[in-house]
Design a protein around this motif. Sequence first.
Motif, PDB file in Angstrom:
ATOM      1  N   VAL A  40       0.995  -1.048   0.030  1.00  0.00           N
ATOM      2  CA  VAL A  40      -0.246   0.096  -0.100  1.00  0.00           C
ATOM      3  C   VAL A  40       0.855   1.131   0.076  1.00  0.00           C
ATOM      4  N   LEU A  41       1.877   1.280   0.760  1.00  0.00           N
ATOM      5  CA  LEU A  41       2.732   2.390   1.020  1.00  0.00           C
ATOM      6  C   LEU A  41       3.579   2.605  -0.362  1.00  0.00           C
ATOM      7  N   VAL A  42       4.105   1.288  -0.994  1.00  0.00           N
ATOM      8  CA  VAL A  42       4.725   1.640  -2.090  1.00  0.00           C
ATOM      9  C   VAL A  42       3.975   2.019  -3.294  1.00  0.00           C
ATOM     10  N   SER A  43       2.621   1.692  -3.278  1.00  0.00           N
ATOM     11  CA  SER A  43       1.711   2.192  -4.256  1.00  0.00           C
ATOM     12  C   SER A  43       1.561   3.480  -4.328  1.00  0.00           C
ATOM     13  N   GLN A  44       1.744   4.218  -3.174  1.00  0.00           N
ATOM     14  CA  GLN A  44       1.600   5.658  -3.482  1.00  0.00           C
ATOM     15  C   GLN A  44       2.815   6.485  -3.833  1.00  0.00           C
ATOM     16  N   VAL A  45       3.850   5.710  -4.069  1.00  0.00           N
ATOM     17  CA  VAL A  45       5.148   6.284  -4.592  1.00  0.00           C
ATOM     18  C   VAL A  45       5.281   6.406  -5.922  1.00  0.00           C
ATOM     19  N   PHE A  46       4.524   5.646  -6.938  1.00  0.00           N
ATOM     20  CA  PHE A  46       4.562   5.631  -8.087  1.00  0.00           C
ATOM     21  C   PHE A  46       3.497   6.675  -8.748  1.00  0.00           C
ATOM     22  N   PRO A  47       3.810   7.487  -9.806  1.00  0.00           N
ATOM     23  CA  PRO A  47       2.830   8.396 -10.284  1.00  0.00           C
ATOM     24  C   PRO A  47       1.458   7.979 -11.016  1.00  0.00           C
ATOM     25  N   PHE A  48       0.542   8.383 -10.365  1.00  0.00           N
ATOM     26  CA  PHE A  48      -1.056   7.981 -11.074  1.00  0.00           C
ATOM     27  C   PHE A  48      -1.023   7.603 -12.505  1.00  0.00           C
ATOM     28  N   ILE A  49      -0.189   8.564 -13.217  1.00  0.00           N
ATOM     29  CA  ILE A  49      -0.369   8.530 -14.534  1.00  0.00           C
ATOM     30  C   ILE A  49       0.305   7.243 -15.168  1.00  0.00           C
ATOM     31  N   LEU A  50       0.878   6.366 -14.558  1.00  0.00           N
ATOM     32  CA  LEU A  50       1.541   5.135 -15.012  1.00  0.00           C
ATOM     33  C   LEU A  50       0.189   4.298 -15.159  1.00  0.00           C
ATOM     34  N   ILE A  51      -0.563   4.231 -14.580  1.00  0.00           N
ATOM     35  CA  ILE A  51      -1.735   3.315 -14.769  1.00  0.00           C
ATOM     36  C   ILE A  51      -2.748   3.849 -15.441  1.00  0.00           C
ATOM     37  N   ILE A  52      -2.729   4.856 -15.928  1.00  0.00           N
ATOM     38  CA  ILE A  52      -3.969   5.118 -17.022  1.00  0.00           C
ATOM     39  C   ILE A  52      -4.068   4.259 -18.160  1.00  0.00           C
ATOM     40  N   ILE A  53      -3.046   3.942 -18.970  1.00  0.00           N
ATOM     41  CA  ILE A  53      -3.273   3.117 -19.876  1.00  0.00           C
ATOM     42  C   ILE A  53      -3.991   1.659 -19.505  1.00  0.00           C
ATOM     43  N   PRO A  54      -3.149   1.150 -18.238  1.00  0.00           N
ATOM     44  CA  PRO A  54      -3.731  -0.371 -17.958  1.00  0.00           C
ATOM     45  C   PRO A  54      -5.395  -0.199 -17.606  1.00  0.00           C
ATOM     46  N   LEU A  55      -5.804   1.065 -16.765  1.00  0.00           N
ATOM     47  CA  LEU A  55      -7.063   1.421 -16.230  1.00  0.00           C
ATOM     48  C   LEU A  55      -7.946   1.226 -17.601  1.00  0.00           C
ATOM     49  N   PHE A  56      -7.538   2.112 -18.550  1.00  0.00           N
ATOM     50  CA  PHE A  56      -8.196   2.319 -19.477  1.00  0.00           C
ATOM     51  C   PHE A  56      -8.492   1.075 -20.576  1.00  0.00           C
ATOM     52  N   MET A  57      -7.576   0.118 -20.515  1.00  0.00           N
ATOM     53  CA  MET A  57      -7.946  -1.113 -21.291  1.00  0.00           C
ATOM     54  C   MET A  57      -8.598  -1.786 -20.466  1.00  0.00           C
ATOM     55  N   VAL A  58      -8.883  -1.919 -18.984  1.00  0.00           N
ATOM     56  CA  VAL A  58      -9.813  -2.745 -18.321  1.00  0.00           C
ATOM     57  C   VAL A  58     -11.047  -2.051 -18.440  1.00  0.00           C
ATOM     58  N   LEU A  59     -11.132  -0.851 -18.465  1.00  0.00           N
ATOM     59  CA  LEU A  59     -12.535  -0.230 -18.445  1.00  0.00           C
ATOM     60  C   LEU A  59     -13.202  -0.565 -20.085  1.00  0.00           C
ATOM     61  N   ARG A  60     -12.213  -0.557 -20.970  1.00  0.00           N
ATOM     62  CA  ARG A  60     -12.829  -0.821 -22.180  1.00  0.00           C
ATOM     63  C   ARG A  60     -13.227  -2.254 -22.580  1.00  0.00           C
ATOM     64  N   SER A  61     -12.724  -3.212 -21.994  1.00  0.00           N
ATOM     65  CA  SER A  61     -12.904  -4.492 -21.671  1.00  0.00           C
ATOM     66  C   SER A  61     -14.347  -4.827 -20.996  1.00  0.00           C
ATOM     67  N   LEU A  62     -14.696  -3.982 -20.192  1.00  0.00           N
ATOM     68  CA  LEU A  62     -15.617  -4.042 -19.289  1.00  0.00           C
ATOM     69  C   LEU A  62     -16.910  -2.952 -19.689  1.00  0.00           C
TER      70      LEU A  62
END
Length: 272
Positions: free
Chosen positions: A105-127
């Motif tokens: 949980v702590l490590v996940s807050q270190v990464f910029p949120f912009i890094l997960i935009i593409i994976p999240l978009f792909m998941v949302l598109r599949s759903l």
Amino acid sequence: MRRPLQYLALLGYMVFLAFPLLWLLSTALKTSQEMASLTPTWIPRHPVLTNFADAFTEQDIVGSALRSLVVAVASSVLTVVLALPAAYSMARHRSLVNKIAIGWVLVSQVFPFILIIIPLFMVLRSLDLVNTLPGLTVVHVTFTLPFALWMLQGYVRSVPRELEEAAAVDGAGRIRALVRIVAPLLAPGVVATLLFAFISSWNEFLFALVVLKDPDVATLPLTLVKFTGAEGVVRLGPLAAASLLATIPSLAFFAIIQRRLRSGLLAGAVKG
């Protein structure tokens, strides 16, 4: 001598916090000629309300604000509902797995949120959730859940185990002890987490820009950007008026939830 200095420091801090809001109000009440003047003015010489009228007529402020409110309320409630039982389990059942989970949980807050935009978009598109408010709600829950989990597990750890053990001795089951003993003590933490999740969702722009493409489902931050024309010219008066109106729901939510926070603190003091 010490007390006047404390009051002076507190007054300076309040002015520092209130200055952006006061300057926004001043700009919203100025004419375009006064805003274009090379000499800035603190108080409008001839206050006008045309900027507020232009903000409502030029953009769908009310509709986008309602959509933002729906997303913010839904994401904050879902965040607390998901984080609370997980936080209780992590705080009460300490193991290697829980320590690894807290570390992640702590490590996940270190990464910029912009890094997960593409994976999240792909998941949302599949759903089939792209360009929908439920899809944006899922995204907001995703990026607020880790910090909410961290907040709540700290509150759970502050509740002594002896209270649950005493309730068990008196014949109360685990669920009844959680509802009657632990829950009132966790009320301040739940309220604070709700406030954090609501404000984070209400002000969020980047994920909304990626997920929502149709103007009919645009949230308030996306609508505020439209006051900047294609040629880069900013309609400063209507933008200031609309931005000032956009702060009202957050302030109202904080005013309402502050009472619950104070009553939760008092309940916790009585229970303790």
